[in-house]
Structure formats: structure tokens, C-alpha cells
Write a protein that holds these residues in place. Structure first.
Motif, mmCIF file in Angstrom:
data_model
loop_
_atom_site.group_PDB
_atom_site.id
_atom_site.type_symbol
_atom_site.label_atom_id
_atom_site.label_comp_id
_atom_site.label_asym_id
_atom_site.label_seq_id
_atom_site.Cartn_x
_atom_site.Cartn_y
_atom_site.Cartn_z
ATOM 1 N N PRO A 66 14.707 -19.491 -17.038
ATOM 2 C CA PRO A 66 13.363 -19.892 -16.606
ATOM 3 C C PRO A 66 12.295 -18.965 -17.158
ATOM 4 O O PRO A 66 12.583 -17.836 -17.584
ATOM 5 C CB PRO A 66 13.444 -19.780 -15.064
ATOM 6 C CG PRO A 66 14.910 -19.870 -14.756
ATOM 7 C CD PRO A 66 15.610 -19.230 -15.906
ATOM 8 N N PRO A 67 11.040 -19.420 -17.177
ATOM 9 C CA PRO A 67 9.966 -18.574 -17.716
ATOM 10 C C PRO A 67 9.705 -17.352 -16.854
ATOM 11 O O PRO A 67 9.901 -17.378 -15.637
ATOM 12 C CB PRO A 67 8.754 -19.528 -17.726
ATOM 13 C CG PRO A 67 9.079 -20.586 -16.729
ATOM 14 C CD PRO A 67 10.559 -20.749 -16.760
ATOM 15 N N GLY A 68 9.257 -16.283 -17.510
ATOM 16 C CA GLY A 68 8.831 -15.092 -16.794
ATOM 17 C C GLY A 68 9.912 -14.090 -16.485
ATOM 18 O O GLY A 68 9.673 -13.116 -15.757
ATOM 19 N N LEU A 69 11.121 -14.267 -17.031
ATOM 20 C CA LEU A 69 12.225 -13.370 -16.702
ATOM 21 C C LEU A 69 12.441 -12.271 -17.736
ATOM 22 O O LEU A 69 13.318 -11.424 -17.548
ATOM 23 C CB LEU A 69 13.524 -14.170 -16.526
ATOM 24 C CG LEU A 69 13.527 -15.220 -15.419
ATOM 25 C CD1 LEU A 69 14.916 -15.821 -15.249
ATOM 26 C CD2 LEU A 69 13.037 -14.643 -14.101
ATOM 27 N N GLY A 70 11.696 -12.276 -18.845
ATOM 28 C CA GLY A 70 11.797 -11.182 -19.790
ATOM 29 C C GLY A 70 12.410 -11.519 -21.129
ATOM 30 O O GLY A 70 12.856 -10.622 -21.836
ATOM 31 N N LYS A 71 12.386 -12.790 -21.528
ATOM 32 C CA LYS A 71 12.980 -13.159 -22.814
ATOM 33 C C LYS A 71 12.179 -12.574 -23.978
ATOM 34 O O LYS A 71 12.748 -12.048 -24.933
ATOM 35 C CB LYS A 71 13.076 -14.682 -22.920
ATOM 36 C CG LYS A 71 14.019 -15.318 -21.895
ATOM 37 C CD LYS A 71 14.181 -16.806 -22.116
ATOM 38 C CE LYS A 71 12.910 -17.578 -21.831
ATOM 39 N NZ LYS A 71 12.503 -17.489 -20.408
ATOM 40 N N THR A 72 10.855 -12.667 -23.901
ATOM 41 C CA THR A 72 10.022 -12.093 -24.960
ATOM 42 C C THR A 72 10.145 -10.575 -24.991
ATOM 43 O O THR A 72 10.227 -9.965 -26.069
ATOM 44 C CB THR A 72 8.555 -12.506 -24.770
ATOM 45 O OG1 THR A 72 8.456 -13.936 -24.762
ATOM 46 C CG2 THR A 72 7.688 -11.952 -25.887
ATOM 47 N N SER A 73 10.157 -9.957 -23.824
ATOM 48 C CA SER A 73 10.334 -8.501 -23.760
ATOM 49 C C SER A 73 11.660 -8.093 -24.378
ATOM 50 O O SER A 73 11.747 -7.078 -25.088
ATOM 51 C CB SER A 73 10.264 -8.027 -22.308
ATOM 52 O OG SER A 73 8.982 -8.249 -21.753
ATOM 53 N N MET A 74 12.696 -8.869 -24.136
ATOM 54 C CA MET A 74 14.009 -8.550 -24.700
ATOM 55 C C MET A 74 13.986 -8.659 -26.212
ATOM 56 O O MET A 74 14.626 -7.851 -26.908
ATOM 57 C CB MET A 74 15.064 -9.483 -24.105
ATOM 58 C CG MET A 74 16.490 -9.006 -24.329
ATOM 59 S SD MET A 74 16.895 -7.480 -23.451
ATOM 60 C CE MET A 74 17.278 -8.113 -21.817
#
Length: 357
Positions: A66-74
């Protein structure tokens, strides 16, 4: 191949930590700083360390959840751990194969290419991506009709990191080309509390333990929401308190912003109220429910419904959406006998309500 300006941006690992943007400043910069997702972090650490020991590029990585869980940060952390540059773009931005070819031709060996919402990439660009992922080569077609010529173009070895909120929407050929797939889960309140305390330190906010627990409990298991609520509570504390966020200050601030103890906002409560009060608890189709609350069906289905289903307040049945006993109790109402007993009348022989509305 066309100009790829506006389709991507390039950052280095050092740039992220120095970015003045508030959202970027709260992002972790290493796997050690990343809070939560212990299984994903362990697996990813093995993938990256193994690639560095072999002196090559890691397998392509797919991050789902789901959105907002840190995929971009990862994705940013992956580039940081590898000591390479990160190129960012999104699936909807890649409308033509030439857009992707222009981007791939600018990659340097070892670069990390991050494609957000990769399930929305256009079909021609996706088919070009197959060859680039496997053989680090793309075929560029020059001309049209019988005189068209295919020119092979070598691509520097790179690592593709794809992020998707709908892994089921990915085509099989694209999914199979990822060497490592990680699923991001929702966070527990203690993990969110640690994230809030870390963010408060970065923002220079005086946040107490009890206040952080209060905000974490209303963050719907999502770090992005937790950080957003922290910034709004900070505004309230600066304006109406002495700048110190206590539990009472956090509760008062969240009440102003219509976030209740479970994390439900105004729209969530409107959906529950319409389902219970206007339609007797359902079943009702999502389109009809959206009209009742004055929103688009996609907003209700993608923004509200996932959390309400996960919180056990709405059940999705073949006939439509049904309110559970928890939904009635959340609104201060007495649930009907069938809801209180936990039974849902499906009636599979009837056509699903809401299928055509």
C-alpha cells in the motif's frame, strides 16, 4: 528518441540527506536507519551485499504494498548502499517506447532506475523494458512502414527498482523479470512511535512518549500518515500551546483535524454513516455509496475502503459493501442481530448489487 526532460530526475545518495524539503528530510538514508519491515531489510541486505562482493549489479527489485509504507525511501536507500546515482520516474510518465529508450541511454553503469507505479507503464514501453532488463539492450525503430529499421542500442548494466500498489496488475512477463520481490506490510504502533520520535528529532519538535503513542495509534499503520499528523500537531502546539506536544495537546490537535482515535477522518466517517444510516448497513454498491457521500467511486474504493476493511468495519460481498457490528458501534448505534452475530447474508443466487451501478 526524444527528450526525456520532465520524465525523470536524478539524485545522488548524498543529495537526499541534504534536501531541504521536509518530506525528503524525514526519509531514512540507510538500511540501519530504516525502521520497521525487518524481514524485507534482512533480505535486501543480503541481495545488496552479495552483489557488492561479486562486483556486479544486483538483480532487479520489485517493491509492492500500500502507499506510504516506504517504497520510494527504500529505492533511495538501495542507491545509497550501492554508492550510485538514482534515476526516478513513474509508470504513467512512460507513454512511449522512445521515452524509456532516452532514459535508459543516459544511465551510467551501476545506476539504479526507480519506476514508481510501474503497473501503469504503457505497453510499448513495457515491452522495451523486457529486453533492457534481461540483456541490457534496447531496439530503437527508426522510420515507419516497410522502410522502418531497428537499431540495437546497448544499455549500461543497471538495477531496476519498481514500486507498485497493485502487484496483481503487473503482467506476468514483467513480474517474472524481477530477481527479488519484497512486500511492504503495515506498521505496528510501536514501530510508528519510533518513527515519530525520530522525525520529531529531525524537525526539532518536543514530542513526549505518551503523545507519540497517541499519534501512532491514529496513523493507520502508515509512516507517511504518521509524519503528516506530526506536522499538523506541531502547528497546533506552536499556535495554541507552548510548542511542547503532550498527549492532551495531541488529542486536541487531532480533534481539530477530524482524526478520531482509530485514525478515521471525515470521509471515512461519512462513508460509514451513509452505509449504516442511509442504507441500513448494506449491502450497497460502491458507486451508490460514493454518490451518497459526494465523492468519486475510485476515491471511496482506493482511499477509504482498504483501511475500513482492514479495521473490520466493512465487508466486501458479491452483493456489495456491508457494515459490520464494529461500524455500528463506532457510530454509537446498536447493530442489528445479523451484524451483531457476525453473519453476512450473501445470497449467491441473486445478481450482485452494485455490479451495474
Amino acid at each position: 528518441m526524444g527528450d526525456s526532460a520532465g520524465l525523470e530526475s536524478s539524485v545522488t545518495a548524498n543529495f537526499v540527506a541534504a534536501d531541504s524539503d521536509i518530506e525528503a528530510s524525514l526519509r531514512p538514508t540507510s538500511l540501519t536507519d530504516f525502521i520497521g519491515q525487518p524481514r524485507v531489510r534482512e533480505q535486501l541486505q543480503l541481495v545488496l551485499t552479495g552483489a557488492k562482493l561479486r562486483g556486479g549489479t544486483p538483480d532487479h527489485i520489485l517493491m509492492s504494498g500500500p502507499p506510504g509504507l516506504g517504497k520510494t525511501s527504500m529505492a533511495m536507500i538501495i542507491a545509497s548502499e550501492l554508492g550510485t546515482s538514482l534515476r526516478l520516474t513513474s509508470g504513467p510518465a512512460l507513454e512511449r517506447a522512445g521515452d524509456l529508450a532516452a532514459m535508459l541511454s543516459n544511465l551510467v553503469e551501476g545506476d539504479v532506475l526507480f519506476i514508481d507505479e510501474i503497473h501503469r507503464i504503457a505497453r510499448p514501453a513495457e515491452e522495451m523494458l523486457y529486453l533492457a532488463m534481461e540483456d541490457f539492450r534496447v531496439d530503437v525503430v527508426v522510420g515507419k512502414g516497410p522502410g522502418a529499421t531497428s537499431i540495437p542500442l546497448e544499455v549500461a548494466p543497471f538495477t531496476l527498482v519498481g514500486a507498485t500498489t497493485r502487484s496483481g496488475a503487473l503482467t506476468g512477463p514483467l513480474r517474472d523479470r524481477f530477481g527479488f520481490t519484497a512486500h511492504m506490510d503495515f506498521y505496528d504502533p510501536p514501530e510508528l512511535q519510533r518513527i515519530l520520535l525520530r522525525s520529531a528529532g529531525i524537525l526539532g519538535v518536543d514530542l513526549g512518549e505518551e503523545a507519540s503513542a497517541e499519534i501512532a495509534g491514529r496513523s493507520r499503520g502508515t509512516p507517511r500518515i504518521a509524519n503528516r499528523l506530526l506536522r499538523r500537531v506541531r502547528d497546533y502546539a506552536d499556535v495554541r500551546a507552548d510548542g511542547v506536544i503532550t498527549r492532551d495537546v495531541a488529542r486536541a490537535a487531532l480533534a481539530v483535524y477530524d482524526v478520531d482515535q482509530l485514525g478515521l477522518d471525515r470521509l471515512d466517517r461519512s462513508v460509514l454513516s451513509a452505509l449504516v444510516r442511509s442504507f441500513g448497513g448494506g449491502p450497497v454498491g460502491v458507486s451508490t455509496l460514493a454518490v451518497a457521500v459526494g465523492e468519486e467511486p475510485g476515491t471511496v474504493e482506493e482511499v477509504c475502503e482498504p483501511f475500513l476493511v482492514r479495521a473490520g468495519m466493512i465487508a466486501r460481498t458479491p452483493r456489495g459493501r456491508v457494515a459490520t457490528a464494529a461500524a455500528w458501534e463506532q457510530l454509537g448505534l446498536t447493530p442489528p442481530p445479523e451484524a451483531a452475530a457476525g453473519g453476512i447474508d450473501v445470497r449467491v443466487n441473486e445478481p450482485p448489487q452494485g455490479l451495474f451501478d
